[in-house]
Design an enzyme around this catalytic site. Structure first.
Site, PDB file in Angstrom:
ATOM      1  N   CYS A   2      16.901   2.172  79.744  1.00  0.00           N
ATOM      2  CA  CYS A   2      16.013   1.042  79.480  1.00  0.00           C
ATOM      3  C   CYS A   2      16.116   0.648  78.016  1.00  0.00           C
ATOM      4  O   CYS A   2      16.121   1.486  77.122  1.00  0.00           O
ATOM      5  CB  CYS A   2      14.553   1.319  79.804  1.00  0.00           C
ATOM      6  SG  CYS A   2      14.247   1.709  81.505  1.00  0.00           S
ATOM      7  N   ARG A  27      22.048   0.241  77.985  1.00  0.00           N
ATOM      8  CA  ARG A  27      21.037   1.258  78.261  1.00  0.00           C
ATOM      9  C   ARG A  27      20.558   1.221  79.715  1.00  0.00           C
ATOM     10  O   ARG A  27      19.819   2.109  80.153  1.00  0.00           O
ATOM     11  CB  ARG A  27      19.835   1.074  77.340  1.00  0.00           C
ATOM     12  CG  ARG A  27      20.195   1.119  75.868  1.00  0.00           C
ATOM     13  CD  ARG A  27      18.986   0.892  75.012  1.00  0.00           C
ATOM     14  NE  ARG A  27      18.095   2.022  75.039  1.00  0.00           N
ATOM     15  CZ  ARG A  27      18.167   3.057  74.229  1.00  0.00           C
ATOM     16  NH1 ARG A  27      19.099   3.098  73.308  1.00  0.00           N
ATOM     17  NH2 ARG A  27      17.320   4.045  74.317  1.00  0.00           N
ATOM     18  N   TRP A  74      16.706   0.695  83.579  1.00  0.00           N
ATOM     19  CA  TRP A  74      17.473   1.685  84.344  1.00  0.00           C
ATOM     20  C   TRP A  74      16.432   2.393  85.196  1.00  0.00           C
ATOM     21  O   TRP A  74      15.569   3.107  84.668  1.00  0.00           O
ATOM     22  CB  TRP A  74      18.173   2.665  83.396  1.00  0.00           C
ATOM     23  CG  TRP A  74      19.080   3.618  84.103  1.00  0.00           C
ATOM     24  CD1 TRP A  74      20.383   3.411  84.456  1.00  0.00           C
ATOM     25  CD2 TRP A  74      18.772   4.947  84.547  1.00  0.00           C
ATOM     26  NE1 TRP A  74      20.888   4.516  85.092  1.00  0.00           N
ATOM     27  CE2 TRP A  74      19.917   5.475  85.156  1.00  0.00           C
ATOM     28  CE3 TRP A  74      17.629   5.733  84.488  1.00  0.00           C
ATOM     29  CZ2 TRP A  74      19.963   6.756  85.700  1.00  0.00           C
ATOM     30  CZ3 TRP A  74      17.671   7.015  85.036  1.00  0.00           C
ATOM     31  CH2 TRP A  74      18.836   7.513  85.627  1.00  0.00           C
ATOM     32  N   ASN A 100      10.276   2.577  78.212  1.00  0.00           N
ATOM     33  CA  ASN A 100      11.486   3.384  78.360  1.00  0.00           C
ATOM     34  C   ASN A 100      11.023   4.827  78.366  1.00  0.00           C
ATOM     35  O   ASN A 100      10.376   5.260  77.407  1.00  0.00           O
ATOM     36  CB  ASN A 100      12.424   3.102  77.174  1.00  0.00           C
ATOM     37  CG  ASN A 100      13.574   4.082  77.083  1.00  0.00           C
ATOM     38  OD1 ASN A 100      13.964   4.672  78.084  1.00  0.00           O
ATOM     39  ND2 ASN A 100      14.127   4.254  75.903  1.00  0.00           N
ATOM     40  N   GLY A 101      11.307   5.567  79.436  1.00  0.00           N
ATOM     41  CA  GLY A 101      10.855   6.959  79.506  1.00  0.00           C
ATOM     42  C   GLY A 101      10.283   7.247  80.876  1.00  0.00           C
ATOM     43  O   GLY A 101      10.486   6.474  81.819  1.00  0.00           O
ATOM     44  N   GLU A 493      37.157  16.145  81.766  1.00  0.00           N
ATOM     45  CA  GLU A 493      36.876  14.850  81.160  1.00  0.00           C
ATOM     46  C   GLU A 493      37.673  13.729  81.853  1.00  0.00           C
ATOM     47  O   GLU A 493      37.150  12.641  82.091  1.00  0.00           O
ATOM     48  CB  GLU A 493      37.177  14.920  79.650  1.00  0.00           C
ATOM     49  CG  GLU A 493      37.007  13.630  78.876  1.00  0.00           C
ATOM     50  CD  GLU A 493      35.607  13.025  78.911  1.00  0.00           C
ATOM     51  OE1 GLU A 493      34.672  13.673  79.398  1.00  0.00           O
ATOM     52  OE2 GLU A 493      35.457  11.874  78.473  1.00  0.00           O
ATOM     53  N   LYS A 497      35.962  10.562  83.709  1.00  0.00           N
ATOM     54  CA  LYS A 497      36.245   9.151  83.385  1.00  0.00           C
ATOM     55  C   LYS A 497      36.532   8.387  84.653  1.00  0.00           C
ATOM     56  O   LYS A 497      36.016   7.304  84.863  1.00  0.00           O
ATOM     57  CB  LYS A 497      37.464   9.031  82.450  1.00  0.00           C
ATOM     58  CG  LYS A 497      37.291   9.422  81.001  1.00  0.00           C
ATOM     59  CD  LYS A 497      36.335   8.603  80.201  1.00  0.00           C
ATOM     60  CE  LYS A 497      34.954   9.040  80.377  1.00  0.00           C
ATOM     61  NZ  LYS A 497      34.193   9.795  79.496  1.00  0.00           N
ATOM     62  N   GLU A 500      33.350   8.023  87.000  1.00  0.00           N
ATOM     63  CA  GLU A 500      32.223   7.205  86.555  1.00  0.00           C
ATOM     64  C   GLU A 500      32.528   5.706  86.541  1.00  0.00           C
ATOM     65  O   GLU A 500      31.638   4.912  86.782  1.00  0.00           O
ATOM     66  CB  GLU A 500      31.612   7.684  85.228  1.00  0.00           C
ATOM     67  CG  GLU A 500      32.488   7.759  84.035  1.00  0.00           C
ATOM     68  CD  GLU A 500      31.814   8.386  82.799  1.00  0.00           C
ATOM     69  OE1 GLU A 500      30.603   8.615  82.785  1.00  0.00           O
ATOM     70  OE2 GLU A 500      32.547   8.645  81.826  1.00  0.00           O
ATOM     71  N   HIS A 516      41.541  28.900  94.805  1.00  0.00           N
ATOM     72  CA  HIS A 516      40.286  29.422  95.367  1.00  0.00           C
ATOM     73  C   HIS A 516      39.462  28.320  96.014  1.00  0.00           C
ATOM     74  O   HIS A 516      38.246  28.441  96.107  1.00  0.00           O
ATOM     75  CB  HIS A 516      39.478  30.113  94.263  1.00  0.00           C
ATOM     76  CG  HIS A 516      40.192  31.288  93.672  1.00  0.00           C
ATOM     77  ND1 HIS A 516      40.453  32.420  94.398  1.00  0.00           N
ATOM     78  CD2 HIS A 516      40.740  31.477  92.448  1.00  0.00           C
ATOM     79  CE1 HIS A 516      41.120  33.282  93.627  1.00  0.00           C
ATOM     80  NE2 HIS A 516      41.309  32.725  92.442  1.00  0.00           N
ATOM     81  N   LYS A 617      24.318   4.414  79.139  1.00  0.00           N
ATOM     82  CA  LYS A 617      24.992   5.004  77.988  1.00  0.00           C
ATOM     83  C   LYS A 617      24.130   6.070  77.333  1.00  0.00           C
ATOM     84  O   LYS A 617      24.612   7.100  76.889  1.00  0.00           O
ATOM     85  CB  LYS A 617      25.264   3.860  76.995  1.00  0.00           C
ATOM     86  CG  LYS A 617      25.965   4.284  75.730  1.00  0.00           C
ATOM     87  CD  LYS A 617      27.411   4.446  76.004  1.00  0.00           C
ATOM     88  CE  LYS A 617      28.181   5.010  74.845  1.00  0.00           C
ATOM     89  NZ  LYS A 617      29.354   5.759  75.323  1.00  0.00           N
TER      90      LYS A 617
HETATM   91  C1  G6P Z   1      25.504   9.584  79.472  1.00  0.00           C
HETATM   92  C2  G6P Z   1      26.711   8.763  79.089  1.00  0.00           C
HETATM   93  C3  G6P Z   1      27.890   9.685  78.805  1.00  0.00           C
HETATM   94  C4  G6P Z   1      27.524  10.695  77.738  1.00  0.00           C
HETATM   95  C5  G6P Z   1      26.259  11.477  78.102  1.00  0.00           C
HETATM   96  C6  G6P Z   1      25.755  12.291  76.915  1.00  0.00           C
HETATM   97  O1  G6P Z   1      25.710  10.196  80.694  1.00  0.00           O
HETATM   98  O2  G6P Z   1      27.029   7.851  80.124  1.00  0.00           O
HETATM   99  O3  G6P Z   1      28.993   8.903  78.370  1.00  0.00           O
HETATM  100  O4  G6P Z   1      28.579  11.585  77.560  1.00  0.00           O
HETATM  101  O5  G6P Z   1      25.215  10.571  78.454  1.00  0.00           O
HETATM  102  O6  G6P Z   1      25.384  11.413  75.909  1.00  0.00           O
HETATM  103  P1  G6P Z   1      25.355  11.726  74.367  1.00  0.00           P
HETATM  104  O7  G6P Z   1      24.960  10.417  73.742  1.00  0.00           O
HETATM  105  O8  G6P Z   1      24.299  12.777  74.180  1.00  0.00           O
HETATM  106  O9  G6P Z   1      26.683  12.182  73.948  1.00  0.00           O
END
Ligand code: G6P
Length: 622
Positions: A2, A27, A74, A100-101, A493, A497, A500, A516, A617
């Site tokens: 948010c 956000r 969000w 937001n929260g 990672e 990527k 997501e 396994h 984000k």
């Molecule tokens: C969200 C974002 C990710 C990020 C994670 C941790 O899930 O979409 O891209 O890695 O938060 O965020 P930070 O800002 O703490 O690295």
């Protein structure tokens, strides 16, 4: 999670709020709204979906007013629809609240308010706030807000307007960021982050938890819930405007992938003494307090016997790479914990353990909670953070910034490589005092580190090649990513990527663990991305065996291999070559083609890569 913006002033309120919302859209983008007080009435445009839609609505029916708020949601409680979109109102629609929260005790409060005659229309937790304010309103909005917030358990960044006091916005913070942007002549912009403010002013004040501010044409006043006045300094935001524009790229994610040779340079800048093979981390020179003693953070760190690193998402993957590096180069036992788990685990601090928290945004709720908990247990907590002035950066005892600039694409890319760079520097830094590496050895690694930016640039020239591979595979529905040793986190990672942004199911696995479980899934419909660079001979040979096992089951291999390794062309269906570097530095190079592969697959599937569904984000809720 948010985005909140508010404006008090005489300029075009639609433009300021909509532009701010565009900046905050990363956000959350389930629904959005603009709300303005006009002629002592609350007027709202709300819509489900993106800010672009709201912009079109607002341009057809622009508001005229000098006090307004905007929200991009969000969803946590209640599906994304117009009723659940913010603002939420009291019974008489005199009070509008954006939030937001998460209000954790909303259910109890709601029942209590219903028993006092209030009616609710939404499924949100937020709606209890305007009703509580209405319940306690006796002619002063601030007092009513203070009263209401004393009853609330949970996290909030709030902006509140009220037709009974139509010239002001009340904002409050507990656990979710809020910044006051202060323009000359008592004009104000309040927002969840500075990107929504810097078009209009660079002078800001960061609210701390438990603080409430009232902004109006008469000026601003900050208090706490007990109405004690709080004096705060203003600070200058140095954020670069060009950083938060796409700069000709179709997506922020692609722009940020391509920025990496620069951002890696920025993370290294001033930190390497090349001739003497030394590493300097200025942020660790800060004085910290340990019990009753004052000392440099670096001195404490040099004596530490254990490191715990806590983070979420991509930052957690970077932490896993850091675990290998810190143990191998600095010989210091290191553990990596998901912040969301560690915050509820029994914490067993000891005087020789130091905690690092890693966060791009510096606002992730779980990471912030771990940091607070560790500090309550008397631990020293250091940060590796990108956003300057963020909550985590402020609350840690000391730390190292990434200097990667704004990262807007929801899928983190350049922050990851900068985090790994900083963790590499930290490992080398600790190796100095601990004498765990010879000076020569450290110098050689530093020399290789310096080549990384140009090597990254070289990998980026292979974009078309990677696009062709994406073309062959973008319709597959499952992917497996394998890596070993320091490249196991890179496999995680790479898979993250892809999943997501393209919504393809993808799993990262340590290559040798494949037998396994995941091997049962392998057939011609399961592309397997294998990181098979020359980390060291032993591991490389083992990875080759894993490749053979996949081939024997008709799986398609997409290999990341070191330039000059012709054998790989015979083993894999596709090979993406990366330049040779030292084993411990390979994650930084290997992740780049995986970012590009995920990006192009997602674009080919028609996905919105910068704003993938359901993700945000900055995750400022639990
Ligand atoms: C969200 C974002 C990710 C990020 C994670 C941790 O899930 O979409 O891209 O890695 O938060 O965020 P930070 O800002 O703490 O690295």
């Amino acid at each position: 999670m948010c985005g909140i913006i508010g404006y008090v002033g005489k300029r075009n309120i639609n433009e300021i709020i909509i532009k701010g919302l565009e900046r905050l859209e990363y956000r959350g983008y389930d629904s959005c709204s603009i709300t303005v007080i006009e002629n002592k009435q609350i007027n709202v445009h709300k819509t489900v979906g993106r800010i672009q839609k709201l912009k079109e609505i607002a341009s057809k029916q622009p508001f005229k007013g000098s006090v307004g708020i905007g929200h991009t949601r969000w969803a946590t409680h209640g599906v994304p629809n117009e009723i659940n979109a913010h603002p939420q109102f009291d019974c008489k629609k005199q009070i509008a609240v954006i939030h937001n929260g998460i209000i954790e005790n909303y259910h109890t409060l709601r029942q209590w308010l219903i028993s006092h005659g209030h009616t609710f229309v939404s499924q949100t937790d937020t709606e209890v706030i305007p009703h509580l304010i209405e319940q306690y309103y006796q002619g002063d909005l601030l007092t009513a807000v203070q009263h209401a917030l004393k009853l609330i358990e949970g996290t909030y960044g709030l902006a509140i307007i009220c037709t009974l006091e139509p010239d002001k916005i009340v904002v409050a913070r507990n656990g979710s960021p809020l910044i006051l942007g202060i323009c000359p002549d008592n004009e104000y912009i309040v927002a969840s982050d500075a990107s929504a403010i810097i078009d209009w002013t660079r002078k800001v004040t960061y609210l701390a938890d438990g603080e409430i501010a009232v902004v109006s044409p008469q000026g601003h006043r900050i208090t706490n819930l007990a109405n004690e006045k709080i004096e705060k300094n203003t600070e200058d935001v140095l954020l670069d405007l060009a950083q938060i524009e796409k700069g000709g790229y179709p997506h922020f994610m692609l722009k940020e992938i391509f920025e990496q040779s620069e951002t890696i340079n920025d993370a290294l800048r001033g930190r390497l003494g090349v001739e003497h093979g030394i590493v300097r981390l200025g942020g660790l020179k800060a004085q910290i307090t340990v019990g009753s003693k004052h000392m440099k953070a670096s001195d404490f760190l040099n004596e530490a016997e254990r490191i715990i690193i806590s983070a979420c998402g991509t930052s957690w993957h970077a932490a896993l790479v850091g675990e290998y590096l810190l143990e191998a180069l600095a010989k210091i036992p290191t553990e990596v914990e998901y912040a969301s788990e560690l915050r509820y685990r029994t914490m067993l601090p000891d005087a020789k353990t130091v905690m690092f928290v890693i966060s791009q945004s510096g606002e992730t709720a779980d990471t912030l909670a771990v940091l607070k908990k560790a500090k309550e247990h008397g631990m020293v907590v250091l940060g590796i953070v990108n956003v300057v002035g963020s909550s985590i950066a402020r609350e840690t005892d000391a730390g190292v910034y990434l200097h990667a600039g704004s990262e807007i694409g929801v899928a983190s890319t350049k922050a990851f490589t900068s985090q790994v760079i900083v963790l590499t520097l930290l490992s080398l830094f600790l190796s100095q005092k601990r004498h765990t590496l010879s000076d020569q050895n450290r110098k050689e690694i530093i020399d290789s580190l310096q080549e990384i930016p140009s090597q990254v640039k070289h990998i980026l020239t292979k974009q078309d090649e990677i696009k062709q591979i994406a073309q062959k595979y973008f319709q597959f529905n499952n992917f497996l990513y394998l890596g070993r040793g320091v490249n196991f986190p890179v496999a995680l990672e790479g898979a993250l990527k892809l999943k997501e942004i393209s919504y393809i199911h993808a799993e990262g696995y340590p290559a040798a663990e494949m037998k396994h479980g995941p091997i049962a899934l392998i057939d011609k419909n399961m592309p397997v991305v294998v990181i098979a660079t020359d980390t060291d001979d032993l591991i490389y040979q083992k990875v080759v065996s894993n490749i053979e096992e996949v081939r024997a089951r008709s799986g398609n291999i997409i290999a990341i291999a070191t330039e000059g390794n012709d054998q790989m062309k015979k083993l894999a269906s596709e090979v993406i070559y990366v330049p040779k570097t030292r084993g411990y530095l390979t994650p930084i190079l290997n992740v780049i083609p995986l970012q590009l592969l995920a990006y192009h697959i997602a674009v080919m599937r028609g996905c919105d890569v910068d704003k993938p569904r359901n993700l945000a984000k900055s995750v400022t809720v639990e």
